[in-house]
Design a protein around this motif. Structure first.
Motif, PDB file in Angstrom:
ATOM      1  N   ALA A   1     -83.441 -11.271  20.906  1.00 31.43           N
ATOM      2  CA  ALA A   1     -84.055 -11.593  22.365  1.00 31.43           C
ATOM      3  C   ALA A   1     -83.760 -10.673  23.336  1.00 31.43           C
ATOM      4  N   SER A   2     -82.580 -10.144  23.225  1.00 23.31           N
ATOM      5  CA  SER A   2     -82.106  -8.771  24.246  1.00 23.31           C
ATOM      6  C   SER A   2     -81.530  -7.939  23.707  1.00 23.31           C
ATOM      7  N   THR A   3     -82.273  -6.678  23.567  1.00 25.30           N
ATOM      8  CA  THR A   3     -81.577  -5.645  22.811  1.00 25.30           C
ATOM      9  C   THR A   3     -81.183  -4.297  23.670  1.00 25.30           C
ATOM     10  N   THR A   4     -79.988  -3.844  23.026  1.00 21.66           N
ATOM     11  CA  THR A   4     -79.710  -2.456  23.942  1.00 21.66           C
ATOM     12  C   THR A   4     -80.630  -1.417  23.838  1.00 21.66           C
TER      13      THR A   4
ATOM     14  N   ALA B   1     -99.658  -5.311  38.013  1.00 20.72           N
ATOM     15  CA  ALA B   1    -100.710  -5.396  37.053  1.00 20.72           C
ATOM     16  C   ALA B   1    -101.847  -4.556  36.806  1.00 20.72           C
ATOM     17  N   GLU B   2    -102.388  -3.923  37.855  1.00 16.88           N
ATOM     18  CA  GLU B   2    -103.511  -2.741  37.731  1.00 16.88           C
ATOM     19  C   GLU B   2    -103.177  -1.735  36.880  1.00 16.88           C
ATOM     20  N   VAL B   3    -101.574  -1.312  37.109  1.00 14.00           N
ATOM     21  CA  VAL B   3    -101.258  -0.200  36.269  1.00 14.00           C
ATOM     22  C   VAL B   3    -101.137  -0.499  34.794  1.00 14.00           C
ATOM     23  N   LYS B   4    -100.598  -1.834  34.593  1.00 18.53           N
ATOM     24  CA  LYS B   4    -100.464  -2.232  33.271  1.00 18.53           C
ATOM     25  C   LYS B   4    -101.908  -2.311  32.632  1.00 18.53           C
ATOM     26  N   ALA B   5    -102.956  -2.531  33.296  1.00 12.80           N
ATOM     27  CA  ALA B   5    -104.312  -2.706  32.607  1.00 12.80           C
ATOM     28  C   ALA B   5    -104.841  -1.442  32.262  1.00 12.80           C
ATOM     29  N   GLU B   6    -104.246  -0.453  32.980  1.00 13.97           N
ATOM     30  CA  GLU B   6    -104.827   0.772  32.486  1.00 13.97           C
ATOM     31  C   GLU B   6    -103.838   1.481  31.521  1.00 13.97           C
ATOM     32  N   SER B   7    -102.798   0.969  30.988  1.00 11.69           N
ATOM     33  CA  SER B   7    -101.667   1.303  29.890  1.00 11.69           C
ATOM     34  C   SER B   7    -102.443   0.738  28.425  1.00 11.69           C
ATOM     35  N   ASP B   8    -101.512   1.756  27.511  1.00  9.64           N
ATOM     36  CA  ASP B   8    -101.720   1.411  26.235  1.00  9.64           C
ATOM     37  C   ASP B   8    -100.748   0.374  25.660  1.00  9.64           C
ATOM     38  N   TYR B   9     -99.350   0.571  26.227  1.00 14.15           N
ATOM     39  CA  TYR B   9     -98.252  -0.153  25.959  1.00 14.15           C
ATOM     40  C   TYR B   9     -97.619  -0.338  27.161  1.00 14.15           C
ATOM     41  N   CYS B  10     -96.784  -1.572  27.083  1.00 12.36           N
ATOM     42  CA  CYS B  10     -95.738  -1.704  28.056  1.00 12.36           C
ATOM     43  C   CYS B  10     -94.358  -1.572  27.206  1.00 12.36           C
ATOM     44  N   CYS B  11     -93.332  -1.227  28.082  1.00 16.01           N
ATOM     45  CA  CYS B  11     -91.952  -1.370  27.331  1.00 16.01           C
ATOM     46  C   CYS B  11     -91.028  -1.675  28.463  1.00 16.01           C
ATOM     47  N   THR B  12     -89.904  -1.815  28.050  1.00 17.64           N
ATOM     48  CA  THR B  12     -88.801  -2.534  29.028  1.00 17.64           C
ATOM     49  C   THR B  12     -87.500  -1.635  29.016  1.00 17.64           C
ATOM     50  N   SER B  13     -86.573  -1.557  29.576  1.00 20.27           N
ATOM     51  CA  SER B  13     -85.512  -0.730  29.295  1.00 20.27           C
ATOM     52  C   SER B  13     -84.606  -1.194  27.955  1.00 20.27           C
ATOM     53  N   SER B  14     -84.964  -2.367  27.419  1.00 20.71           N
ATOM     54  CA  SER B  14     -84.713  -2.701  25.996  1.00 20.71           C
ATOM     55  C   SER B  14     -85.445  -2.358  25.002  1.00 20.71           C
ATOM     56  N   ASN B  15     -86.519  -1.921  25.153  1.00 17.64           N
ATOM     57  CA  ASN B  15     -87.183  -1.474  23.946  1.00 17.64           C
ATOM     58  C   ASN B  15     -88.305  -0.226  24.210  1.00 17.64           C
ATOM     59  N   ALA B  16     -87.712   0.681  25.004  1.00 13.49           N
ATOM     60  CA  ALA B  16     -88.675   1.780  25.423  1.00 13.49           C
ATOM     61  C   ALA B  16     -88.483   2.889  24.109  1.00 13.49           C
TER      62      ALA B  16
ATOM     63  N   GLY C   1     -78.253  -5.911  27.456  1.00 12.81           N
ATOM     64  CA  GLY C   1     -77.377  -5.196  26.452  1.00 12.81           C
ATOM     65  C   GLY C   1     -76.228  -4.989  27.301  1.00 12.81           C
ATOM     66  N   MET C   2     -75.947  -4.993  28.514  1.00 10.02           N
ATOM     67  CA  MET C   2     -74.774  -5.068  29.564  1.00 10.02           C
ATOM     68  C   MET C   2     -74.053  -6.359  29.363  1.00 10.02           C
ATOM     69  N   MET C   3     -74.660  -7.321  29.353  1.00 12.56           N
ATOM     70  CA  MET C   3     -74.219  -8.846  29.311  1.00 12.56           C
ATOM     71  C   MET C   3     -73.510  -8.935  27.894  1.00 12.56           C
ATOM     72  N   ARG C   4     -74.396  -8.181  27.025  1.00 12.67           N
ATOM     73  CA  ARG C   4     -73.753  -8.518  25.420  1.00 12.67           C
ATOM     74  C   ARG C   4     -72.343  -7.835  25.339  1.00 12.67           C
ATOM     75  N   TYR C   5     -72.505  -6.699  26.031  1.00 15.57           N
ATOM     76  CA  TYR C   5     -71.168  -5.788  25.888  1.00 15.57           C
ATOM     77  C   TYR C   5     -70.274  -6.503  26.249  1.00 15.57           C
ATOM     78  N   ALA C   6     -70.493  -7.043  27.785  1.00 17.87           N
ATOM     79  CA  ALA C   6     -69.270  -7.703  28.566  1.00 17.87           C
ATOM     80  C   ALA C   6     -68.904  -8.851  27.570  1.00 17.87           C
ATOM     81  N   LYS C   7     -69.402  -9.334  26.854  1.00 15.76           N
ATOM     82  CA  LYS C   7     -68.962 -10.595  26.246  1.00 15.76           C
ATOM     83  C   LYS C   7     -68.141 -10.281  25.235  1.00 15.76           C
ATOM     84  N   GLU C   8     -68.334  -9.089  24.568  1.00 16.24           N
ATOM     85  CA  GLU C   8     -67.646  -8.664  23.331  1.00 16.24           C
ATOM     86  C   GLU C   8     -66.697  -7.569  23.694  1.00 16.24           C
TER      87      GLU C   8
END
Ligand code: 13P
Ligand code: SF4
Length: 319
Positions: free
Chosen positions: A310-313, A116-131, A219-226
């Motif tokens: 909701a979840s993106t590749t 949380a302390e590092v996030k507080a020093e950040s402008d944006y957060c991202c995840t592997s879905s939306n980097a 993204g892997m889960m959606r791929y697995a379904k299809e």
């Protein structure tokens, strides 16, 4: 025994007015009793939207902290306080402040796998879905400090073609071991199999042409379904295979490295999930000034990707 425990957990969830969120790397028996299973972005959204009084986060500490920051009036619980993350530990707020001093005016994009302390020093957060999406929001003229995962950062650098992205040299000790040699060997043993890889993998940049898709865990889960592929090599933590095999029994999902087991994720057990709900432990708290600043970086991420599924590749198939 597992069935009895699962029954107890269901009953306790009802009594405590709790929602159980489980990451894709959790043990199968926890996933089976969870209300929502997914990647970091999907679970953050579920934490933010819930009306339940208690959020039990079966994942690692930074994920539970993120839930608390996004929905601070709720009681947020983690089944085991030792469920940390080596990647998140690879940068401290003090180190980030020093890095920022060397690059005045740079925009800080932090992967959610941070304290949380590092996030507080950040402008944006991202995840592997939306980097990629988040970095593309930063004007071309501005420098970017991307942290802490160098493989995800390198991947973003390659895909955006930007030269002014500086990378923190951090990695996840589970994913970093999935090297190009492993890819070549496994591809040789399974000719014709498709390869899907998490962007934290040590192979995600060096052998990119050999990777068919670079995907977040959802993204892997959606791929697995299809997918209709007979064989798929999966380069990420093995916990994801539980649901992949459930949603698509026709395809053979093969771990690229069967030893890719995150010991932090695996600290959570169904028993600890039960104890957590029974004894209302372990509560995750974030001091108010840190929470408010970290919230801004998370809000920017959520707003920037509000219209995404909701979840993106991370990327579509790589040619
Ligand atoms: P995802 O957001 O893709 O699930 O990744 C989280 C993580 O910790 C990967 O190691
Ligand atoms: Fe952290 Fe790696 Fe475990 Fe994910 S798999 S929680 S990045 S240590």
């Amino acid at each position: 025994m597992t069935e009895d425990l699962a029954k107890e957990v269901r009953e306790l969830k009802r009594r405590r007015d709790a929602v159980l969120l489980a990451h894709n790397y959790q043990l199968g028996e926890i996933q089976d009793v969870a209300d929502h299973v997914g990647d970091s972005l999907y679970l953050s959204r579920k934490a933010m939207e819930t009306d339940a009084q208690v959020i039990l986060f079966s994942g690692v500490k930074f994920m539970a902290e993120t839930a608390k920051i996004l929905n601070p009036t709720k009681t947020v619980l983690l089944p085991d306080l030792e469920a940390g993350c080596s990647l998140s530990d690879s940068i401290t707020a003090e180190q980030l402040r020093a890095w920022k001093k060397d690059h005045p005016g740079a925009v800080v994009v932090s992967y959610v796998n941070t304290s949380a302390e590092v996030k507080a020093e950040s402008d944006y957060c991202c995840t592997s879905s939306n980097a990629l999406e988040i970095v593309r929001r930063v004007p071309e003229s501005q420098e970017v400090l991307f942290l802490p995962d160098m493989f995800l950062g390198n991947y973003v650098k390659q895909r955006t073609g930007r030269k002014n992205i500086h990378l923190w040299v951090g990695d996840c000790f589970v994913h970093t071991r999935m090297r190009p040699e492993t890819v070549r060997r496994m591809k040789g043993e399974h000719p014709g199999a498709e390869l899907v890889a998490h962007p934290e993998c040590g192979c995600s940049t060096e052998v990119l042409p050999d990777v068919d898709r670079v995907l977040s865990t959802d993204g892997m889960m959606r791929y697995a379904k299809e997918t209709r592929q007979p064989e798929v090599l999966v380069a990420t933590e093995v916990g994801i295979l539980h649901r992949m095999r459930k949603v698509n029994p026709q395809t053979s999902f093969i771990p690229l490295s069967p030893e890719a087991v995150c010991p932090f994720m695996k600290r959570n057990t169904l028993e600890k999930v039960r104890d957590s709900l029974r004894d209302i432990k372990y509560r995750i708290e974030v001091p108010d000034p840190i929470l408010r600043r970290a919230r801004k970086a998370l809000d920017r991420m959520v707003e920037a990707t509000a219209t995404s599924p909701a979840s993106t590749t991370v990327s579509a198939a790589i040619a």
